[in-house]
Design an enzyme around this catalytic site. Structure first.
Site, PDB file in Angstrom:
ATOM      1  N   ARG A 219       0.842  -1.182   0.000  1.00 37.29           N
ATOM      2  CA  ARG A 219       0.000   0.000   0.000  1.00 37.29           C
ATOM      3  C   ARG A 219       0.884   1.240   0.000  1.00 37.29           C
ATOM      4  O   ARG A 219       2.094   1.144   0.160  1.00 37.29           O
ATOM      5  CB  ARG A 219      -0.950  -0.006   1.215  1.00 37.29           C
ATOM      6  CG  ARG A 219      -0.235  -0.458   2.475  1.00 37.29           C
ATOM      7  CD  ARG A 219      -0.499   0.284   3.716  1.00 37.29           C
ATOM      8  NE  ARG A 219      -0.313   1.685   3.633  1.00 37.29           N
ATOM      9  CZ  ARG A 219       0.849   2.340   3.800  1.00 37.29           C
ATOM     10  NH1 ARG A 219       1.981   1.684   4.003  1.00 37.29           N
ATOM     11  NH2 ARG A 219       0.905   3.654   3.745  1.00 37.29           N
ATOM     12  N   GLY A 220       0.225   2.408  -0.168  1.00 43.00           N
ATOM     13  CA  GLY A 220       0.981   3.643  -0.321  1.00 43.00           C
ATOM     14  C   GLY A 220       1.137   3.891  -1.812  1.00 43.00           C
ATOM     15  O   GLY A 220       1.623   3.005  -2.537  1.00 43.00           O
ATOM     16  N   ALA A 221       0.721   5.066  -2.276  1.00 44.36           N
ATOM     17  CA  ALA A 221       0.657   5.314  -3.716  1.00 44.36           C
ATOM     18  C   ALA A 221       1.950   4.959  -4.450  1.00 44.36           C
ATOM     19  O   ALA A 221       1.907   4.190  -5.428  1.00 44.36           O
ATOM     20  CB  ALA A 221       0.245   6.764  -3.969  1.00 44.36           C
TER      21      ALA A 221
ATOM     22  N   ARG B 115      -7.049  -0.387  -7.537  1.00 45.10           N
ATOM     23  CA  ARG B 115      -7.475   0.677  -6.621  1.00 45.10           C
ATOM     24  C   ARG B 115      -7.627   1.976  -7.409  1.00 45.10           C
ATOM     25  O   ARG B 115      -6.796   2.302  -8.250  1.00 45.10           O
ATOM     26  CB  ARG B 115      -6.468   0.847  -5.460  1.00 45.10           C
ATOM     27  CG  ARG B 115      -6.497  -0.366  -4.507  1.00 45.10           C
ATOM     28  CD  ARG B 115      -5.738  -0.083  -3.230  1.00 45.10           C
ATOM     29  NE  ARG B 115      -6.455   0.842  -2.361  1.00 45.10           N
ATOM     30  CZ  ARG B 115      -5.890   1.433  -1.295  1.00 45.10           C
ATOM     31  NH1 ARG B 115      -4.617   1.220  -1.024  1.00 45.10           N
ATOM     32  NH2 ARG B 115      -6.604   2.249  -0.532  1.00 45.10           N
TER      33      ARG B 115
ATOM     34  N   GLN C  16      -2.200   2.024  10.154  1.00 52.35           N
ATOM     35  CA  GLN C  16      -0.914   2.139   9.448  1.00 52.35           C
ATOM     36  C   GLN C  16       0.093   2.953  10.262  1.00 52.35           C
ATOM     37  O   GLN C  16       1.292   2.808  10.077  1.00 52.35           O
ATOM     38  CB  GLN C  16      -1.102   2.813   8.079  1.00 52.35           C
ATOM     39  CG  GLN C  16      -1.868   1.989   7.056  1.00 52.35           C
ATOM     40  CD  GLN C  16      -3.342   2.336   7.044  1.00 52.35           C
ATOM     41  OE1 GLN C  16      -3.883   2.800   8.041  1.00 52.35           O
ATOM     42  NE2 GLN C  16      -3.989   2.111   5.922  1.00 52.35           N
TER      43      GLN C  16
ATOM     44  N   ASP D 202      -2.064  11.129  -1.631  1.00 49.37           N
ATOM     45  CA  ASP D 202      -2.421  10.106  -2.609  1.00 49.37           C
ATOM     46  C   ASP D 202      -2.747  10.707  -3.967  1.00 49.37           C
ATOM     47  O   ASP D 202      -2.631  10.049  -4.994  1.00 49.37           O
ATOM     48  CB  ASP D 202      -3.595   9.264  -2.098  1.00 49.37           C
ATOM     49  CG  ASP D 202      -3.130   8.345  -0.986  1.00 49.37           C
ATOM     50  OD1 ASP D 202      -3.086   8.784   0.178  1.00 49.37           O
ATOM     51  OD2 ASP D 202      -2.754   7.196  -1.290  1.00 49.37           O
TER      52      ASP D 202
ATOM     53  N   ASN E   5      -5.587  12.573   0.910  1.00 49.45           N
ATOM     54  CA  ASN E   5      -4.655  11.741   1.677  1.00 49.45           C
ATOM     55  C   ASN E   5      -5.500  10.910   2.647  1.00 49.45           C
ATOM     56  O   ASN E   5      -6.720  11.061   2.741  1.00 49.45           O
ATOM     57  CB  ASN E   5      -3.624  12.607   2.422  1.00 49.45           C
ATOM     58  CG  ASN E   5      -2.489  11.778   3.009  1.00 49.45           C
ATOM     59  OD1 ASN E   5      -1.971  10.887   2.351  1.00 49.45           O
ATOM     60  ND2 ASN E   5      -2.139  12.037   4.250  1.00 49.45           N
ATOM     61  N   LYS E   6      -4.840  10.032   3.366  1.00 49.20           N
ATOM     62  CA  LYS E   6      -5.521   9.123   4.297  1.00 49.20           C
ATOM     63  C   LYS E   6      -6.544   9.864   5.152  1.00 49.20           C
ATOM     64  O   LYS E   6      -6.282  10.964   5.638  1.00 49.20           O
ATOM     65  CB  LYS E   6      -4.467   8.461   5.187  1.00 49.20           C
ATOM     66  CG  LYS E   6      -4.986   7.512   6.267  1.00 49.20           C
ATOM     67  CD  LYS E   6      -5.904   6.437   5.764  1.00 49.20           C
ATOM     68  CE  LYS E   6      -5.314   5.585   4.676  1.00 49.20           C
ATOM     69  NZ  LYS E   6      -6.330   4.766   3.964  1.00 49.20           N
TER      70      LYS E   6
END
Lengths: 349, 349
Positions: free
Chosen positions: A49-51, A87, A196, A237, A247-248
C-alpha cells in the site's frame, strides 16, 4: 540513525517479494507473489500500500506477467489492464502502468525479441523503484529544511519506506531531520481503521531508533493544545492542480487542528502524485472501503449486529490549509497552481 | 422509539447487577457483584463507566457493604473509603459517596438500628439512581429544544443510559429529539481506544431503533466538511466554574472542528458534574490510563515491541468552544460562570 534495512517490494528470482503489511509489526517475513492475479489481490487487500509503492509493485507485476512467457507482449498488456482495476485513487499506479505500456509500445517499434522485451520491462520496473528512492531522498532534504531545531513532528498514516520503497516521503522528511539533528520526537497517529500509523510508521521509526510516541487519532488535538507539536508532516495520494490534497482519512481534521493552533502543515509527495487533469479536490473520487475494516478487528466485532458504518479511505485537505507542498523538485507555497503546473508538466507525457 | 429496555446497574436480591460494558455488544448478560472489592474492580476496569453510572454503582456498593452485616455502619464507612480510590476524575463518585456518608451520619444521630440503617442506605442508593433518571429526562427535553428539525447529530464516546442508568445525557438529548420527530440520524464516533461509541452508543441506538452510522474518530471532520453534521452533542466528566469541560479524549478535537465549520457544540451533563472548586480547565487532573489500551486490542498487539504510547483518558474543551451547557436546571450560555455557580450552589453542601 540506524540504516533502514528493508524494502517494501522487490524482485527476487522471477518473483515479486513483498513485506506483507497486514502482518506487521508481528511478522516481518517476505511474501512471494508469482502471478499477476496474486499481485492484484495483494494491492486490493493492502499487503502492499501507499501510492508510490503500489506504482512500483504494479511495474514489477507487468514484468512478472511477461517473465517466462512465449508471448510476453500480450501477457504484459493484459497485466496492465488487470492492475489498473485494483485501486481507484492511487495516481502513481496509472502513471507507472503508462511507463510500462510505453516500453511495450517501444518494443513493437524497435522490433525487440521476447527475451529483450522481458529484460526491458524488468529494467523499467527497477528504474521506477530507483527513481522513487532518489525522489524520497530529495523530498527528505527539502522538507527537513522547513522544520525548526528540536522539532516535535506529528505524522498520520504511513508515508514511509513501506509506502514508497525504503525511505519514505513524509517519513523521509522526518528521518532526514533526525539525521540532521533537528528532530526531537515524532507523534504517531495510530490511523484508524487499519492502524498504518501504530503498526507501520512506529515499526519504521523503531528500526531507525527515532524517538516516537503512538497516540490515538483523537489525541492529536489535545497534544497540540498543550504546545507539544511543532509541525504536521503527511503524505498524499493525489494532489489537484490548485494544491487540494487527497490523503488518508483524518488528514483533513489534522489540517483544521493545525491551523487552529498555528502549526504548519506540510504535504510531502513525489511529482507522480500530482494530477493536473483535476482542477480541485471536489473532482477527486474518494475510495470507500469495506465496513468490516471499521466494524471488526482481526475477526472480533466492534459494532452491534446490523450497524451502519461509513468507511472513506481518504479525505480532501483544501490548499488553503496547507503551508507547503514538498516534492523532489522543491517546495511549493500557496498559491500552488503555478509551481505545481510547471513541475507536473515535466513529469507528464 | 422502542423503549430502552436495559439498566446499566441495579440491585437484585442482595447483589449489584451490572451490564458488563467490556463485553458489549457481543454479550448482554448481567454480571453480579457481591462484594465491595469486586465493585471497586468493576469500576477501575470500566465494566461500569460514565460519571453518573459510577456514582450510582458506588452508592449501591455502600448499601452492599452494609447488607447482612452485624455492624453495617463500620462496613459502609470502609466501603466509602475504598470506592473513593477507584477513579480520580468522576466527580459524581465523590458526590454520591458523600450522600451515603450523610445517611450513615444521620443513622448515628437518630439512633437507627442495624436493619434500619441497611434499609436507609439501599433507599438512598435507589433515590440517587431515580434522581439521575429524572435529570436525564429533563436534560433530554432542554437539549432537544436546541436542535433543528431533521438534525444530524454527532456524538462521541457514550453519554447514554449505560453511562447514567438507562436514558443518558448527550444520548438522552438525541433520544428525546428522535421521539419529537426532529432527529434524522446520529453520527457515532467509535471513540478510541476503548470504542465506547461503536460498542456502547451504537448498541443503545440499535435498541431504540434510531438511525445511526459508526465512523472512526478521524472521519468526523470530513463528514462536517461535506455539510453532513448539524450539531455535536457530548457529555462531561467534570465542568469547571468557567465552563471548561473535561470529557472523553477527542472531545476537544471535535470542538475545534465544530467551530471551524460553524456547527454548535452542546455539552449535556447533570448538575452533579459541576465542580465549583475548580476555576478553569487548567486545574483539572487528566487521568492517564494503561498504554495497553491503545497498543493492543483484546490481546492482539497493534504497536511494535517497545513502543512508547500516550493514553490520556480525557481532554479539556475550553468554554470558548462550547455553544451551550445543558443540565436538568436548564441551558447555560457563555459566559457560563454565573448560571453554573447558581445551579451548582443548589446541589452543593
Amino acid at each position: 540513525m540506524k540504516e533502514e534495512n528493508f524494502r517494501a517490494v522487490w524482485w527476487e528470482g522471477g518473483k515479486i517479494a513483498l513485506l506483507d503489511q497486514n502482518q506487521l509489526p508481528q511478522r516481518e517475513t517476505p511474501s512471494f507473489v508469482d502471478s499477476v492475479e496474486d499481485l492484484a489481490d495483494a494491492i486490493m487487500t493492502m499487503k502492499v500500500r501507499g501510492a508510490p509503492a503500489i506504482g512500483i509493485a504494479a511495474a514489477y507485476g507487468v514484468a512478472l506477467a511477461a517473465w517466462g512467457k512465449e508471448d510476453p507482449q500480450a501477457s504484459a498488456l493484459r497485466a496492465c489492464d488487470l492492475l489498473a482495476r485494483t485501486r481507484p485513487t492511487a495516481v502513481n499506479l496509472f502513471w507507472s502502468l503508462q511507463r510500462m505500456r510505453d516500453v511495450i509500445a517501444r518494443s513493437g517499434r524497435e522490433d525487440m525479441g521476447p527475451e529483450e522485451l522481458k529484460k526491458a520491462l524488468l529494467e523499467e520496473a527497477e528504474m521506477i523503484a530507483q527513481e522513487q528512492d532518489q525522489a524520497d531522498r530529495l523530498i527528505g532534504k527539502h522538507g527537513a529544511s522547513l522544520l525548526p531545531a528540536g522539532c516535535r513532528a506529528l505524522t498520520h498514516c504511513n508515508a514511509g519506506g513501506l509506502a514508497t520503497l525504503s525511505f519514505g516521503t513524509a517519513l523521509g522528511v522526518i528521518k532526514t531531520a533526525y539525521q540532521e539533528g533537528k528532530l526531537s520526537k515524532v507523534w504517531v497517529d495510530e490511523t484508524r481503521p487499519l492502524l498504518q500509523g501504530s503498526r507501520l510508521t512506529a515499526w519504521e521509526l523503531e528500526k531507525c531508533g527515532i524517538p516516537y510516541t503512538v497516540i490515538c487519532d483523537n489525541m492529536a488535538g489535545f497534544a497540540m493544545s498543550r504546545g507539544e507539536v511543532d509541525a504536521v508532516v503527511v503524505g498524499a495520494d493525489r494532489i489537484a492542480r490548485n494544491g487540494d490534497t487527497a490523503n488518508k482519512i483524518g488528514t483533513y481534521s489534522l489540517a483544521v487542528l493545525a491551523r487552529h493552533h498555528d502549526i504548519p502543515l506540510y504535504v510531502a509527495a513525489p511529482l507522480s502524485t500530482l494530477d493536473l487533469s483535476i482542477a480541485d479536490g471536489g473532482d477527486i473520487v474518494i475510495e470507500e472501503r469495506s465496513p468490516g475494516e471499521v466494524g471488526e478487528y482481526r475477526g472480533i466485532k466492534t459494532v452491534p449486529e446490523g450497524a451502519q458504518v461509513w468507511n472513506p479511505a481518504f479525505d480532501i485537505t483544501p490548499a488553503s490549509l496547507i503551508t507547503a507542498i514538498v516534492t523532489e523538485a522543491g517546495v511549493a507555497y500557496p498559491p500552488f497552481a503555478e509551481e505545481l503546473g510547471k513541475w507536473a508538466g515535466k513529469g507528464d507525457e
